[in-house]
Scaffold this active site. Structure first.
Site, PDB file in Angstrom:
ATOM      1  N   PRO A 158       0.837  -1.214   0.000  1.00 34.73           N
ATOM      2  CA  PRO A 158       0.000   0.000   0.000  1.00 34.73           C
ATOM      3  C   PRO A 158       0.868   1.259   0.000  1.00 34.73           C
ATOM      4  O   PRO A 158       0.554   2.237  -0.680  1.00 34.73           O
ATOM      5  CB  PRO A 158      -0.807  -0.140   1.293  1.00 34.73           C
ATOM      6  CG  PRO A 158      -0.866  -1.623   1.533  1.00 34.73           C
ATOM      7  CD  PRO A 158       0.458  -2.164   1.065  1.00 34.73           C
ATOM      8  N   TYR A 159       1.968   1.238   0.749  1.00 39.21           N
ATOM      9  CA  TYR A 159       2.897   2.379   0.741  1.00 39.21           C
ATOM     10  C   TYR A 159       3.352   2.686  -0.687  1.00 39.21           C
ATOM     11  O   TYR A 159       3.310   3.838  -1.142  1.00 39.21           O
ATOM     12  CB  TYR A 159       4.101   2.068   1.637  1.00 39.21           C
ATOM     13  CG  TYR A 159       5.276   3.001   1.443  1.00 39.21           C
ATOM     14  CD1 TYR A 159       5.263   4.294   1.952  1.00 39.21           C
ATOM     15  CD2 TYR A 159       6.421   2.588   0.741  1.00 39.21           C
ATOM     16  CE1 TYR A 159       6.344   5.152   1.770  1.00 39.21           C
ATOM     17  CE2 TYR A 159       7.504   3.437   0.555  1.00 39.21           C
ATOM     18  CZ  TYR A 159       7.463   4.719   1.072  1.00 39.21           C
ATOM     19  OH  TYR A 159       8.522   5.568   0.886  1.00 39.21           O
ATOM     20  N   GLY A 160       3.821   1.651  -1.391  1.00 40.32           N
ATOM     21  CA  GLY A 160       4.314   1.845  -2.760  1.00 40.32           C
ATOM     22  C   GLY A 160       3.230   2.423  -3.671  1.00 40.32           C
ATOM     23  O   GLY A 160       3.521   3.255  -4.534  1.00 40.32           O
ATOM     24  N   THR A 162       0.822   4.407  -2.720  1.00 40.40           N
ATOM     25  CA  THR A 162       0.651   5.841  -2.427  1.00 40.40           C
ATOM     26  C   THR A 162       1.821   6.656  -2.993  1.00 40.40           C
ATOM     27  O   THR A 162       1.633   7.779  -3.443  1.00 40.40           O
ATOM     28  CB  THR A 162       0.515   6.143  -0.914  1.00 40.40           C
ATOM     29  OG1 THR A 162       1.722   5.773  -0.218  1.00 40.40           O
ATOM     30  CG2 THR A 162      -0.678   5.439  -0.313  1.00 40.40           C
ATOM     31  N   LYS A 163       3.030   6.080  -2.969  1.00 39.32           N
ATOM     32  CA  LYS A 163       4.178   6.831  -3.511  1.00 39.32           C
ATOM     33  C   LYS A 163       4.045   6.970  -5.032  1.00 39.32           C
ATOM     34  O   LYS A 163       4.368   8.019  -5.593  1.00 39.32           O
ATOM     35  CB  LYS A 163       5.506   6.156  -3.147  1.00 39.32           C
ATOM     36  CG  LYS A 163       5.841   6.153  -1.676  1.00 39.32           C
ATOM     37  CD  LYS A 163       5.839   7.525  -1.010  1.00 39.32           C
ATOM     38  CE  LYS A 163       7.042   8.364  -1.332  1.00 39.32           C
ATOM     39  NZ  LYS A 163       7.054   9.623  -0.519  1.00 39.32           N
TER      40      LYS A 163
END
Ligand code: NAD
Ligand code: UGA
Length: 325
Positions: A158-160, A162-163
């Site tokens: 999920p982090y990736g 958003t980035k």
């Protein structure tokens, strides 16, 4: 086309995420080079110990001011007036904790905050915004060779996601007709060095040597990362503020992709002690390999990583030792 030209020389810079690991190093280097810097962060020396330590030197410089603010809720315009460049490093980092309920905060701090900042930067005609993107935008890449910016982006966390969303958003703003703000998004590859965040691998290995509390090793330790020393990341970041570009994504890696086991060896050699280790499963969101193709960074930013892993670990160890006595 003059509308997307960056300033020739940066005299006034805004750094979001100034109290953080990479942001505070960037602030220190800009100040050493005579730039007037406004830092923005929701962590401040008054409410956060890491912020106080990271900004200790900067806060004694007359050319530095820290604004306490949250980019998700506060209006960013008031901070951007007269800036030659905005370095947007604020964000919620960390691959593994981005699942579940935490995602709401990742979405707000990484995507919504970037959209609000781009709106403000454009309305104040800031010529250049440099964005901290991430190697996490690529996803799983085993067998594909070094990653190129024009290759597939399929994040696994999920982090990736958003980035990647933040990066695409900023580039979309920059590509809008007549946009006064050009964007360079830097895909940093696993940055390490003094002040590294306490959730990251190299800092945890060094701390494990000091405390004797084992490092939790995720998976078999044969996963590879292109570890990047923080001063190299900062050089690329400053170069990105003046590079000829309208809307570009650029890799920033350390130049070598090594296994976590190899890092453990370096840490043992540097500290003279084996790192105590305990095993855990491979973590959701972690990819097997990252390795940066640096051709574009070399051409656009004249980027050449100058700190090899062994030297970087020595420098991080010296920093930790100076704090722990
Ligand atoms: P960090 O957590 O040390 O610094 C980020 C800073 O941003 C923190 O001080 C935090 O308080 C601030 N911040 C977060 N949300 C905010 C908000 N809504 N308003 C104001 N301030 C806010 O992280 P870091 O490791 O220095 O990473 C900096 C940037 O680089 C992040 O965007 C991260 O995603 C990206 N990045 C880091 C790495 C790495 O290896 N460290 C690799 C790739 C990308
Ligand atoms: C790092 C940053 O934390 C992300 O914010 C950033 O976006 C990402 O780099 C990136 O390059 O894009 P990561 O590569 O996971 O993420 O960096 P570390 O936390 O230093 O982990 C490196 C490796 O060590 C990973 O494979 C991880 O699983 C492993 N590790 C980490 C452990 O085995 N144990 C730990 O306690 C920590």
């Amino acid at each position: 086309m003059s509308t997307t030209s960056p300033a020739r020389r940066i005299e006034r810079a805004v750094v979001t995420g100034a109290a953080g690991f990479i942001g505070s190093h960037l602030v220190d280097t800009l100040l050493r080079r005579g730039v007037t810097v406004l830092g923005i962060d929701r962590r401040t020396p008054q409410n956060n110990d890491a912020a106080a330590q990271n900004l200790r030197d900067a806060l004694s410089e007359p050319a530095f001011r820290l604004a306490s603010g949250d980019l998700v809720t506060d209006e960013p315009k008031r901070w951007l007036e007269g800036a030659d460049a905005v370095f947007h490093l604020a964000g919620l980092p960390g691959v593994r904790p981005s699942w579940g309920d935490a995602f709401r905060e990742y979405l707000a701090c990484n995507v919504l905050a970037t959209q609000r900042l781009m709106e403000s930067a454009q309305s104040l005609r800031v010529p250049r915004l440099v964005l901290a993107s991430s190697s996490s935008v690529y996803g799983e890449t085993v067998g594909t060779g070094p990653l190129r910016e024009d290759g597939v982006t399929a994040p696994r966390s999920p982090y990736g996601v958003t980035k990647l969303a933040a990066e695409r958003l900023a580039l979309a703003y920059a590509l809008a007709p007549g946009s006064p703000t050009s964007v360079v998004a830097l895909r940093y590859f696993t940055v390490y060095g003094p002040r590294q965040r306490p959730d990251m691998a190299i800092g945890r290995m060094l701390s494990a040597v000091v405390t004797g509390q084992p490092l939790v090793l995720y998976g078999d330790g044969r996963q590879r990362r292109d570890f990047t020393f923080v001063t190299d990341a900062v050089e690329a970041t400053i170069a990105a503020a003046v590079a000829p570009a309208t809307a570009e994504a650029v890799n920033v890696g350390g130049g070598d992709s090594v296994t976590v086991r190899q890092v453990l060896r370096h840490v043992a050699d540097v500290t003279g002690k084996e790192v105590p280790v305990t095993a855990d499963e491979e973590q959701a969101g972690d990819v097997r390999t990252t390795a940066a193709d640096l051709s574009k960074a070399r051409t656009l930013l004249a980027y050449r990583p100058s700190v090899a892993l062994r030297e970087g670990v020595e420098r991080q160890w010296a920093w930790l030792s100076s704090r722990t006595g």
